[in-house]
Design a protein around this motif. Structure first.
Motif, mmCIF file in Angstrom:
data_model
loop_
_atom_site.group_PDB
_atom_site.id
_atom_site.type_symbol
_atom_site.label_atom_id
_atom_site.label_comp_id
_atom_site.label_asym_id
_atom_site.label_seq_id
_atom_site.Cartn_x
_atom_site.Cartn_y
_atom_site.Cartn_z
ATOM 1 N N TYR A 1 0.829 -1.210 0.000
ATOM 2 C CA TYR A 1 0.000 0.000 0.000
ATOM 3 C C TYR A 1 0.866 1.263 0.000
ATOM 4 C CZ TYR A 1 -3.735 -3.242 1.378
ATOM 5 O OH TYR A 1 -4.624 -4.274 1.430
ATOM 6 N N ASP A 2 1.946 1.256 0.768
ATOM 7 C CA ASP A 2 2.843 2.419 0.815
ATOM 8 C C ASP A 2 3.496 2.646 -0.544
ATOM 9 O OD1 ASP A 2 2.247 2.797 3.449
ATOM 10 O OD2 ASP A 2 4.046 1.814 4.224
ATOM 11 N N PHE A 3 3.876 1.556 -1.201
ATOM 12 C CA PHE A 3 4.479 1.666 -2.526
ATOM 13 C C PHE A 3 3.488 2.295 -3.507
ATOM 14 C CE2 PHE A 3 5.138 -0.092 -6.791
ATOM 15 C CZ PHE A 3 6.465 0.239 -7.023
ATOM 16 N N LEU A 4 2.247 1.840 -3.476
ATOM 17 C CA LEU A 4 1.231 2.385 -4.377
ATOM 18 C C LEU A 4 0.930 3.845 -4.057
ATOM 19 C CD1 LEU A 4 -1.264 -0.648 -4.516
ATOM 20 C CD2 LEU A 4 0.287 0.114 -6.315
ATOM 21 N N GLU A 5 0.933 4.173 -2.781
ATOM 22 C CA GLU A 5 0.626 5.541 -2.368
ATOM 23 C C GLU A 5 1.684 6.526 -2.874
ATOM 24 O OE1 GLU A 5 -1.667 8.471 -0.899
ATOM 25 O OE2 GLU A 5 -2.189 6.331 -0.938
ATOM 26 N N ARG A 6 2.928 6.079 -2.921
ATOM 27 C CA ARG A 6 4.013 6.951 -3.380
ATOM 28 C C ARG A 6 4.105 7.024 -4.902
ATOM 29 N NH1 ARG A 6 6.923 3.752 0.290
ATOM 30 N NH2 ARG A 6 8.110 2.886 -1.464
ATOM 31 N N SER A 7 3.316 6.216 -5.589
ATOM 32 C CA SER A 7 3.389 6.139 -7.050
ATOM 33 C C SER A 7 2.340 7.031 -7.700
ATOM 34 C CB SER A 7 3.171 4.694 -7.517
ATOM 35 O OG SER A 7 4.071 3.814 -6.879
ATOM 36 N N ALA A 8 2.704 7.582 -8.842
ATOM 37 C CA ALA A 8 1.739 8.364 -9.619
ATOM 38 C C ALA A 8 0.941 7.444 -10.540
ATOM 39 C CB ALA A 8 2.472 9.423 -10.445
ATOM 40 N N ARG A 9 1.629 6.521 -11.184
ATOM 41 C CA ARG A 9 0.986 5.576 -12.099
ATOM 42 C C ARG A 9 1.757 4.258 -12.019
ATOM 43 N NH1 ARG A 9 -2.008 5.530 -17.075
ATOM 44 N NH2 ARG A 9 -1.273 3.917 -18.529
ATOM 45 N N THR A 10 1.033 3.175 -11.713
ATOM 46 C CA THR A 10 1.673 1.876 -11.505
ATOM 47 C C THR A 10 1.140 0.843 -12.490
ATOM 48 O OG1 THR A 10 1.905 2.346 -9.146
ATOM 49 C CG2 THR A 10 2.144 0.050 -9.825
ATOM 50 N N ALA A 11 2.041 0.026 -12.994
ATOM 51 C CA ALA A 11 1.655 -1.117 -13.828
ATOM 52 C C ALA A 11 2.206 -2.388 -13.196
ATOM 53 C CB ALA A 11 2.187 -0.967 -15.248
ATOM 54 N N VAL A 12 1.423 -3.456 -13.257
ATOM 55 C CA VAL A 12 1.892 -4.767 -12.823
ATOM 56 C C VAL A 12 2.421 -5.494 -14.054
ATOM 57 C CG1 VAL A 12 1.278 -6.968 -11.752
ATOM 58 C CG2 VAL A 12 0.193 -4.852 -10.965
#
Length: 460
Positions: free
Chosen positions: A232-243
């Motif tokens: 969750y912390d990683f996603l929160e710090r990201s602007a746009r994420t791809a798996v």
């Protein structure tokens, strides 16, 4: 005092990071009060109460079990009220939950009998439960042995007065040992604490009760909150994420379990898409992953130039670079246990990476390199696989259907026409229509104990 502390520590570590799906469903069906579900500090979870309450079969069993427990706990008082005050179950709200009777009536089950005594109601309820409990089998995952779970709801000897009396005596003498003092078919010869403490404890004791051992604890274990918070912390710090998924070096079921056991709002708000880099030799389940997630999926099937040489790794690397430079994707969740991708991660310091690996497939050297570089990683093995039956079942069904479609193709009307010609039965048009309706349309596939399938026509 020290021994008690040691036992508490051992209990916590033994059942750490357990799930609550099974115990919540069992609690609902046996009639644990709704207030217990509403208490966030108790094991049964409200989300499962709400889901099962929408299911007619589950509601029926719950209301029957609640009535049985209420009658057993107030048996003498109800008997006296019926005998001396001419009361019925419809006029004893202080002992018998009237909402259960009302819901059962709405669901098509009539319990009331004129001039009936409490023992007759217990007998009737036991028969209803025994006849209907199999309707709830599909509520539980296929990995849990139904032949162990089903008897919990069945009162032993419950169709005779002698049997119900013996069960009642067992219940009264051990009432504080029963989960939330609700009746179940369980012999509490020794104290086990709260049987519905969590899935790990319940399933382990359930199998031991039947002199068996439950081995796959991944079905009832989930990743700890620390691991989830890291994602969750990683996603929160990201602007746009791809798996980004290396399908050759990842398990589709473990990835699905990981996604399903995370907060869906957090995923949908931050993950733009899942990009699969697939090969013809990988599990066919990758093809249906998009059916089970709301996150958009881009499925890239990579052809081979040489049969013995996969191009998945190079295509994944170039695709990740393109996502970063062309689509402004600043963060990637890389799903692979292959050490080859460390070169990709180290060559793109501007991008942020979180890596999902399988513990046994990822070398200690790669793990150390990620730790030294400050790269977050976690194990897909840690996430609960017990609620991923749906994708496993669908994957197998799809493969079976594919083979059947390729090998079992025939036109029954053409076969019938040839049969009419060879037999010279001379059936009229009306007779042929009746023949088709009676013997051909009801045909079905019959599978014997060895797995051999044959077509069985309609009744003769």
């Amino acid at each position: 005092m020290e021994q008690e502390i040691d036992e508490n520590i051992q209990s916590y570590t033994l059942y750490e990071n357990s799930t609550y799906m099974v115990v919540s469903k069992v609690a609902y069906l046996i009639g644990v009060p709704k207030t217990i579900f509403e208490n966030e500090h108790e094991p049964p979870k409200m989300e499962w109460y709400e889901e099962l309450h929408q299911d007619k079969n589950a509601r029926i069993i719950r209301n029957l079990c609640m009535l049985r427990t209420s009658i057993e706990r107030n048996f003498r008082k109800i008997s006296l009220a019926m005998k001396y005050d001419l009361k019925s179950i419809l006029s004893l709200p202080e002992y018998i939950p009237q909402e259960c009777l009302s819901q059962l009536t709405l669901d098509g089950i009539s319990i009331y009998r004129s001039n009936a005594q409490p023992i007759q109601y217990i007998l009737d309820i036991n028969k209803h439960i025994a006849n209907r409990i199999n309707n709830c089998k599909s509520l539980f995952p296929i990995w849990l042995k139904w032949e162990y779970l089903r008897p919990i709801f069945i009162m032993p000897g419950g169709t005779t007065e002698k049997g119900t009396k013996a069960a009642a005596e067992e219940y009264y003498s051990n009432i504080d040992k029963y989960p939330y003092q609700v009746y179940i078919n369980w012999s509490f010869t020794s104290s086990v604490g709260n049987l519905l403490y969590n899935d790990k404890k319940f399933v382990r004791l359930l199998y031991e009760y039947h002199e068996d051992y439950f081995a796959d604890m991944s079905k009832v274990s989930d990743a700890g909150q620390i691991a989830k918070d890291g994602i969750y912390d990683f996603l929160e710090r990201s602007a746009r994420t791809a798996v980004v998924v290396d399908c050759e070096n990842a398990d589709p079921y473990k990835l699905y379990a990981t996604l399903k056991n995370l907060d869906q709002a957090a995923l949908l708000g931050k993950i733009s898409k899942i990009i699969l880099y697939d090969d013809i030799h990988t599990a066919t389940a990758w093809k249906i992953l998009e059916w089970f997630t709301q996150i958009p999926i881009e499925h890239n099937m990579i052809e081979r130039i040489k049969e013995n040489k996969s191009l998945v790794d190079i295509r994944l690397t170039t695709g990740t670079c393109r996502e970063f430079f062309q689509n402004n994707t600043d963060s990637f969740i890389l799903v692979s246990s292959d050490s080859d991708y460390w070169g990709l991660i180290s060559a793109m310091p501007e991008a942020h990476f979180l890596v999902l690996v399988e513990d046994e497939k990822c070398s200690s050297a790669v793990k150390k390199a990620m730790i030294d570089a400050g790269i977050t990683y976690c194990y897909t093995d840690d996430f609960c696989t017990g609620n991923s039956d749906e994708i496993r079942i669908q994957a197998v069904l799809n493969e079976v259907k594919r083979v059947l479609d390729s090998e079992v193709q025939f036109n029954i009307r053409e076969i019938l026409s040839e049969a009419y010609r060879l037999t010279r039965a001379n059936l009229s048009t009306a007779e042929r229509e009746q023949f088709y309706a009676r013997y051909i349309k009801p045909m079905r596939l019959v599978v014997d104990a060895e797995g051999n399938a044959s077509v069985q026509l309609g009744p003769l």
